[in-house]
Design a protein around this motif. Structure first.
Motif, PDB file in Angstrom:
ATOM      1  N   GLN A 121      64.089  37.138 -56.112  1.00 18.33           N
ATOM      2  CA  GLN A 121      63.333  35.979 -56.582  1.00 18.33           C
ATOM      3  C   GLN A 121      62.849  36.188 -58.012  1.00 18.33           C
ATOM      4  OE1 GLN A 121      60.409  35.576 -53.494  1.00 18.33           O
ATOM      5  NE2 GLN A 121      61.732  34.290 -52.241  1.00 18.33           N
ATOM      6  N   VAL A 122      62.425  37.390 -58.338  1.00 18.78           N
ATOM      7  CA  VAL A 122      61.992  37.687 -59.703  1.00 18.78           C
ATOM      8  C   VAL A 122      63.161  37.544 -60.671  1.00 18.78           C
ATOM      9  CG1 VAL A 122      61.178  39.549 -61.224  1.00 18.78           C
ATOM     10  CG2 VAL A 122      60.071  39.157 -59.006  1.00 18.78           C
ATOM     11  N   ARG A 123      64.333  38.044 -60.275  1.00 18.91           N
ATOM     12  CA  ARG A 123      65.526  37.913 -61.119  1.00 18.91           C
ATOM     13  C   ARG A 123      65.877  36.455 -61.343  1.00 18.91           C
ATOM     14  NH1 ARG A 123      67.860  42.297 -58.262  1.00 18.91           N
ATOM     15  NH2 ARG A 123      68.865  40.800 -56.917  1.00 18.91           N
ATOM     16  N   LYS A 124      65.808  35.653 -60.290  1.00 17.52           N
ATOM     17  CA  LYS A 124      66.146  34.231 -60.423  1.00 17.52           C
ATOM     18  C   LYS A 124      65.175  33.532 -61.362  1.00 17.52           C
ATOM     19  CE  LYS A 124      68.758  33.395 -56.262  1.00 17.52           C
ATOM     20  NZ  LYS A 124      68.890  32.615 -55.052  1.00 17.52           N
ATOM     21  N   ARG A 125      63.896  33.866 -61.249  1.00 16.64           N
ATOM     22  CA  ARG A 125      62.909  33.254 -62.136  1.00 16.64           C
ATOM     23  C   ARG A 125      63.175  33.634 -63.586  1.00 16.64           C
ATOM     24  NH1 ARG A 125      58.242  35.476 -59.509  1.00 16.64           N
ATOM     25  NH2 ARG A 125      58.874  35.062 -57.401  1.00 16.64           N
ATOM     26  N   SER A 126      63.573  34.868 -63.809  1.00 14.94           N
ATOM     27  CA  SER A 126      63.811  35.307 -65.186  1.00 14.94           C
ATOM     28  C   SER A 126      65.085  34.704 -65.772  1.00 14.94           C
ATOM     29  CB  SER A 126      63.880  36.840 -65.270  1.00 14.94           C
ATOM     30  OG  SER A 126      65.035  37.316 -64.631  1.00 14.94           O
ATOM     31  N   THR A 127      66.004  34.243 -64.912  1.00 17.29           N
ATOM     32  CA  THR A 127      67.220  33.595 -65.413  1.00 17.29           C
ATOM     33  C   THR A 127      67.136  32.083 -65.356  1.00 17.29           C
ATOM     34  OG1 THR A 127      68.292  33.680 -63.245  1.00 17.29           O
ATOM     35  CG2 THR A 127      68.684  35.553 -64.741  1.00 17.29           C
ATOM     36  N   GLY A 128      65.998  31.574 -64.878  1.00 12.93           N
ATOM     37  CA  GLY A 128      65.802  30.127 -64.838  1.00 12.93           C
ATOM     38  C   GLY A 128      66.336  29.450 -63.597  1.00 12.93           C
ATOM     39  N   GLN A 129      66.827  30.216 -62.613  1.00 12.19           N
ATOM     40  CA  GLN A 129      67.330  29.629 -61.377  1.00 12.19           C
ATOM     41  C   GLN A 129      66.153  29.375 -60.456  1.00 12.19           C
ATOM     42  OE1 GLN A 129      70.073  32.472 -59.838  1.00 12.19           O
ATOM     43  NE2 GLN A 129      71.671  31.971 -61.301  1.00 12.19           N
ATOM     44  N   PRO A 130      66.222  28.343 -59.608  1.00  8.44           N
ATOM     45  CA  PRO A 130      65.127  28.085 -58.687  1.00  8.44           C
ATOM     46  C   PRO A 130      64.991  29.211 -57.666  1.00  8.44           C
ATOM     47  CG  PRO A 130      66.960  26.579 -58.260  1.00  8.44           C
ATOM     48  CD  PRO A 130      67.311  27.382 -59.488  1.00  8.44           C
ATOM     49  N   ALA A 131      63.766  29.631 -57.404  1.00 11.91           N
ATOM     50  CA  ALA A 131      63.509  30.681 -56.414  1.00 11.91           C
ATOM     51  C   ALA A 131      63.621  30.111 -55.018  1.00 11.91           C
ATOM     52  CB  ALA A 131      62.108  31.273 -56.625  1.00 11.91           C
ATOM     53  N   THR A 157      62.594  29.664 -51.115  1.00 14.19           N
ATOM     54  CA  THR A 157      61.334  29.658 -50.389  1.00 14.19           C
ATOM     55  C   THR A 157      61.493  30.521 -49.135  1.00 14.19           C
ATOM     56  OG1 THR A 157      61.961  27.680 -49.179  1.00 14.19           O
ATOM     57  CG2 THR A 157      60.676  27.374 -51.213  1.00 14.19           C
TER      58      THR A 157
END
Length: 110
Positions: free
Chosen positions: A96-106, A108
């Motif tokens: 989830q942290v990786r997705k947030r840093s790449t702009g992808q939706p996390a 749930t």
């Protein structure tokens, strides 16, 4: 080459194939060099290499009359990492942290 995690894990199921991957971590080896490290016959090692190649865990190239094998480490890391991230809570958080840093939706969590 296939793209299924099942093929990767089936390839990893046999200790000889896991040892071949470990032997390739330091670089390319010829098929004969790999076979010489085991008590199994050449055709048996060739079948193991075929399973690894089919799963996308090793690559091969020809050099004159030799076949040289290399570890496809990124494929191995991605396959195992993807699986771990679905079952290991710590990995889920890291994904989830990786997705947030790449702009992808996390995703749930339930």
């Amino acid at each position: 080459m296939t793209d299924t995690a099942s093929d990767v894990f089936a390839a990893l199921a046999h200790p000889t194939r896991r040892q071949i991957l470990q032997d390739l971590k330091d670089g390319e080896l010829a098929a004969g060099e790999i076979a010489a490290r085991f008590q199994a016959t050449g055709p048996t090692i060739s079948r193991h290499l075929g399973v690894l190649r089919q799963a996308g865990l090793v690559t091969e190239r020809r050099d004159a009359n030799r076949i040289l094998y290399s570890l496809a480490g990124e494929r191995l890391a991605l396959s195992v990492g993807d699986f771990l991230s679905t079952v290991c809570p710590e990995q889920i958080v890291l994904r989830q942290v990786r997705k947030r840093s790449t702009g992808q939706p996390a995703e749930t969590q339930a």
